[in-house]
Design a protein around this motif. Structure first.
Motif, short mmCIF file in Angstrom:
data_model
loop_
_atom_site.label_atom_id
_atom_site.label_comp_id
_atom_site.label_asym_id
_atom_site.label_seq_id
_atom_site.Cartn_x
_atom_site.Cartn_y
_atom_site.Cartn_z
N ARG A 279 45.34 43.33 32.90
CA ARG A 279 45.27 44.11 34.30
C ARG A 279 45.57 45.34 34.23
O ARG A 279 45.14 46.32 34.78
CB ARG A 279 45.92 43.18 35.51
CG ARG A 279 45.11 41.95 35.83
CD ARG A 279 45.84 41.02 36.68
NE ARG A 279 46.15 41.16 37.96
CZ ARG A 279 46.14 40.42 38.93
NH1 ARG A 279 45.81 39.12 38.83
NH2 ARG A 279 46.31 40.77 40.43
N LEU A 282 43.48 47.43 31.91
CA LEU A 282 41.96 47.77 32.64
C LEU A 282 42.14 48.38 33.78
O LEU A 282 41.31 48.42 34.60
CB LEU A 282 41.45 46.44 32.73
CG LEU A 282 40.95 45.71 31.19
CD1 LEU A 282 40.68 44.44 31.56
CD2 LEU A 282 40.02 46.72 30.54
N ASP A 283 43.31 48.71 34.41
CA ASP A 283 43.46 49.39 35.40
C ASP A 283 43.25 48.79 36.83
O ASP A 283 42.65 49.38 37.74
CB ASP A 283 42.93 50.78 35.56
CG ASP A 283 43.54 51.80 36.61
OD1 ASP A 283 44.36 51.64 37.35
OD2 ASP A 283 42.71 52.75 36.84
N TYR A 284 43.76 47.40 36.87
CA TYR A 284 43.51 46.53 37.90
C TYR A 284 44.83 46.55 38.64
O TYR A 284 45.80 46.87 37.76
CB TYR A 284 43.24 45.02 37.51
CG TYR A 284 41.61 44.85 37.22
CD1 TYR A 284 40.62 44.98 38.04
CD2 TYR A 284 41.41 44.47 35.79
CE1 TYR A 284 39.63 44.90 37.93
CE2 TYR A 284 40.04 44.44 35.51
CZ TYR A 284 39.07 44.46 36.43
OH TYR A 284 37.83 44.28 36.24
N PRO A 285 45.05 46.24 40.04
CA PRO A 285 46.35 46.13 40.47
C PRO A 285 47.08 44.88 40.07
O PRO A 285 46.59 44.11 39.47
CB PRO A 285 45.67 45.59 41.94
CG PRO A 285 44.71 46.16 42.39
CD PRO A 285 43.69 46.21 40.75
N MET A 286 48.39 44.87 39.94
CA MET A 286 49.17 43.95 39.11
C MET A 286 49.16 42.68 40.02
O MET A 286 49.06 42.69 41.11
CB MET A 286 50.63 44.25 39.08
CG MET A 286 50.71 45.64 38.26
SD MET A 286 50.34 45.57 36.58
CE MET A 286 48.75 45.61 36.46
N GLY A 287 49.43 41.52 39.26
CA GLY A 287 49.43 40.38 39.91
C GLY A 287 51.11 39.82 40.29
O GLY A 287 51.75 40.42 39.65
N LEU B 315 36.79 42.80 42.16
CA LEU B 315 37.83 42.39 41.49
C LEU B 315 39.14 43.09 41.90
O LEU B 315 40.07 42.83 42.26
CB LEU B 315 37.64 42.10 40.11
CG LEU B 315 38.83 41.18 39.39
CD1 LEU B 315 38.86 40.08 39.94
CD2 LEU B 315 38.23 41.11 37.96
N HIS B 316 38.80 44.61 41.78
CA HIS B 316 40.18 45.44 42.40
C HIS B 316 40.46 45.40 43.47
O HIS B 316 41.72 44.87 43.67
CB HIS B 316 39.45 46.77 42.21
CG HIS B 316 39.87 47.78 41.05
ND1 HIS B 316 40.89 48.51 41.34
CD2 HIS B 316 39.68 48.09 39.86
CE1 HIS B 316 41.41 49.21 40.41
NE2 HIS B 316 40.45 48.93 39.43
N PHE B 319 42.40 41.79 43.95
CA PHE B 319 43.71 41.87 43.37
C PHE B 319 44.67 42.79 44.05
O PHE B 319 45.89 42.33 44.39
CB PHE B 319 43.67 42.48 42.29
CG PHE B 319 43.30 41.32 40.81
CD1 PHE B 319 43.18 40.11 41.13
CD2 PHE B 319 42.61 41.83 39.58
CE1 PHE B 319 42.90 39.16 40.04
CE2 PHE B 319 42.19 40.91 38.47
CZ PHE B 319 42.10 39.64 38.87
N ALA B 320 44.15 43.72 44.68
CA ALA B 320 45.03 44.71 45.65
C ALA B 320 45.34 43.91 46.85
O ALA B 320 46.44 43.96 47.41
CB ALA B 320 44.33 45.94 45.82
N ASP B 322 45.32 40.38 47.38
CA ASP B 322 46.00 39.07 46.96
C ASP B 322 46.37 38.98 45.75
O ASP B 322 45.94 38.61 44.91
CB ASP B 322 44.93 37.91 47.65
CG ASP B 322 45.85 36.83 47.43
OD1 ASP B 322 46.95 36.48 47.21
OD2 ASP B 322 45.48 35.54 48.35
N PRO B 323 47.44 39.59 45.28
CA PRO B 323 48.07 39.49 44.05
C PRO B 323 48.32 38.23 43.25
O PRO B 323 48.68 38.00 42.32
CB PRO B 323 49.41 40.20 44.09
CG PRO B 323 49.64 40.98 45.42
CD PRO B 323 48.46 40.13 46.28
N GLY B 324 48.49 37.10 44.22
CA GLY B 324 48.53 35.64 43.93
C GLY B 324 47.48 34.89 43.60
O GLY B 324 47.57 33.75 43.06
N ALA B 325 46.30 35.59 43.98
CA ALA B 325 44.82 34.82 43.79
C ALA B 325 44.82 34.62 42.36
O ALA B 325 44.65 35.66 41.67
CB ALA B 325 43.78 35.42 44.46
N ARG B 326 44.43 33.29 41.87
CA ARG B 326 43.85 33.16 40.43
C ARG B 326 42.32 33.24 40.34
O ARG B 326 41.61 32.14 40.94
CB ARG B 326 44.49 31.94 39.84
CG ARG B 326 45.98 31.53 40.27
CD ARG B 326 46.86 32.56 39.66
NE ARG B 326 46.29 32.67 38.02
CZ ARG B 326 46.58 33.93 37.53
NH1 ARG B 326 46.65 35.05 38.12
NH2 ARG B 326 45.87 33.93 36.32
#
Lengths: 368, 368
Positions: A279, A282-287, B315-316, B319-320, B322-326
């Protein structure tokens, strides 16, 4: 990902969930990641032409180890390849001397560069023997680290010509690790601080969260790792190995990639370190990094002595004995002391979870 | 594994942890699993020669779908190939007529084989219109299922020549699924019973555990699935799709492979259905099936209308937000209504978890 070891193997697993497929530069088709990834190129990380060819069409380049020559990485960057972590950050994980020179604000053990054997003797005169000598580059799993008891041992080591630093032998209570991930955008996510247990310089166990670690010390360790990631401009994971002592915490080593101290995150944290690294790269927000159970223990499985029942049969016994143990095998040939897999156990009680993890690892390691 | 869809893709992820690499028989190199697996053979599951060649050197053969002709499977078995589930069990998942004839002890809706349009009219005279017609073979995701309102509609369908059964339209409260896995040794592991939510015949949501399901009904559903796995001699996973009604539970369909109603197990159960299927097929002891959180919701991501922001950008945002979604993306080309991935959310409160999962799936589906 440059390098076809188990870190690339587990990163590929994470990439699949993100709808991606990891391209792997592997030295051999039998390497851990090369056995399972769809897009494998065979080549050596010290070969700039191979790296160049490999990088073509990749969105970003990242690493399974620290051994790519810094000059090669700089060359790729100059040619427009997106490399994460970049050479300017990575060099501090590659070179222990540069790392310690750079870390002026972070607490580190006393240390000195070695150009002559007298550097070690003079240093030991201040700190007392034994001292720790480390190769500035290329060490891992206890390789490239020596405990020197006296000037004679120091002289013998220096005679090999290996570039070295010398470090005081810290009176440590235990070792900790703080794992963070940072995106190019500058977002940083920190995992709970863990305790790492080493044996003969090899990590054998990781306890998450570090049992009994005072909250203020945990926060300090996380903040330290966050600050380092920001200061050094890391993109991807940063693992900060720490010594816990009576005088507080000291930085031991840095790694800028998925790290053995973070394998527990596959099941033990909401987002695994492998997905987190992707993540970031690939410059996605962190989990989310929170724990999925109150106590998580990862135990490494090392190759045992030859003979005995097969790995397959050992796995049979382990699964029968502990249906909740999570097993990760790396597809590697067994060699004594080589990391061939790991086991993770989750539960409510750290003592019980730790015993189960140790037992599971022993089953796979010794077949009994 | 025969078939290169998302089930094979996720099974490959699970195989990697077990130190294995899944060999995949895929129709095209662009299929979901073919994009990520190291050992891909291109071929069609209806081609016996291709199946034969594919099976060479495999420890065991298993399936990503039900569409391999029964005669081909029998031929492979006769030649000594280990096929799990075997033809004698699998045929009941392949043929809805045979399944209903076989399930004499399990509760099923009233039904009848159709050879002529009068079979449907006579049946409807007993149960009332509308009735449900189903193709005996080859249906999935709402395909091969028809709601017939009158004799004219029945006549039109029968005229197509599709082999059919007709079934009463059960007055259902909701749909449930009971997932079990059985090893060749006969060990069976049962997952918590889940609620499945369908829209236009396609599963859109799975809630684990099924909210408000009385304990005795849950145990009865699990026992039913265990009994079926034993009676039919299933090896691998068995998913039993159920109708919950005021009169109790009725069997709707059987599947003998990893199933959409079990995708939540990747993060939501201690052992995922994909690992469990492999453990069964490879004759390992079964893994723990307990939930890892009080509430787990899986929401399918269907391809939306063309246009809008890219999947990557969606996806970006997700993820921004809901950082907990799988997230699990299958690497498939987006087509309206096609399953292109799924999202799993875990937490303490089913209502909140469900809202988060729906929101996450909507982001990926609609980009807003």
């Amino acid at each position: 990902m440059v390098g076809g070891g188990q870190l690339a193997r587990m990163t590929h697993q994470a990439a699949i969930s993100l709808g991606q497929s990891l391209r792997v530069l592997s030295e051999s088709p039998d390497d851990s990641a090369a056995l399972v990834a769809a897009d494998v190129r065979i080549g050596t990380h010290t070969d700039l032409a191979a790296l160049r060819e490999f990088a073509k069409g990749c969105e970003a380049l990242t690493f399974d180890h620290e051994h790519v020559p810094t000059a090669h990485i700089e060359a790729l960057e100059a040619e427009g390849v997106k490399v994460f972590p970049g050479s300017k950050a990575l060099v501090f994980a590659q070179d222990k001397g540069l790392m310690r020179e750079r870390l002026t604000s972070a607490p580190t053990p006393r240390w000195r560069r070695v150009t002559d054997v007298s550097d070690i003797s003079d240093f030991a005169a201040e700190t007392g023997w034994p001292v720790i000598a480390k190769a500035t580059r290329g060490g891992y799993d206890g390789k490239g680290v020596w405990v020197l008891d006296d000037a004679a041992a120091a002289a013998e080591l220096v005679a090999t010509g290996t570039p070295l630093i010398v470090e005081e032998k810290v009176r440590l209570k235990r070792e900790l690790a703080a794992l963070v991930a940072r995106s190019p955008f500058g977002q940083v996510a920190a995992y709970p601080v863990v305790e790492t247990v080493q044996k003969d310089g090899i990590c054998v166990e990781v306890l998450a969260p570090a049992p009994g670690l005072p909250e203020d010390l945990a926060v300090r360790a996380q903040q330290l790792a966050i600050d380092l990631a920001n200061e050094l401009g890391v993109v991807g994971l940063l693992a900060v190995e720490l010594f816990e002592t009576d005088e507080g915490i000291f930085v031991n080593e840095l790694a800028m990639r998925p790290h053995n101290s973070g394998h527990w995150t596959i099941e033990g944290a909401r987002t695994s370190q492998f997905e987190q690294h992707l993540r970031a790269v690939l410059d996605y927000p962190m989990g989310e990094t929170s724990l999925t159970a109150p106590a998580v223990v990862m135990a490494n499985v090392l190759g045992g002595e030859p003979g005995g029942i097969s790995i397959d049969e050992r796995l049979h016994h382990l699964f029968a004995e502990d249906p909740g143990a999570r097993v990760h095998l790396y597809g590697k040939q067994v060699r004594p002391g080589r990391k061939i897999g790991h086991v993770t156990v989750l539960g409510d009680d750290m003592t019980k979870v730790r015993a189960r993890a140790a037992r599971a690892a022993r089953w796979l390691q010794e077949g009994k």
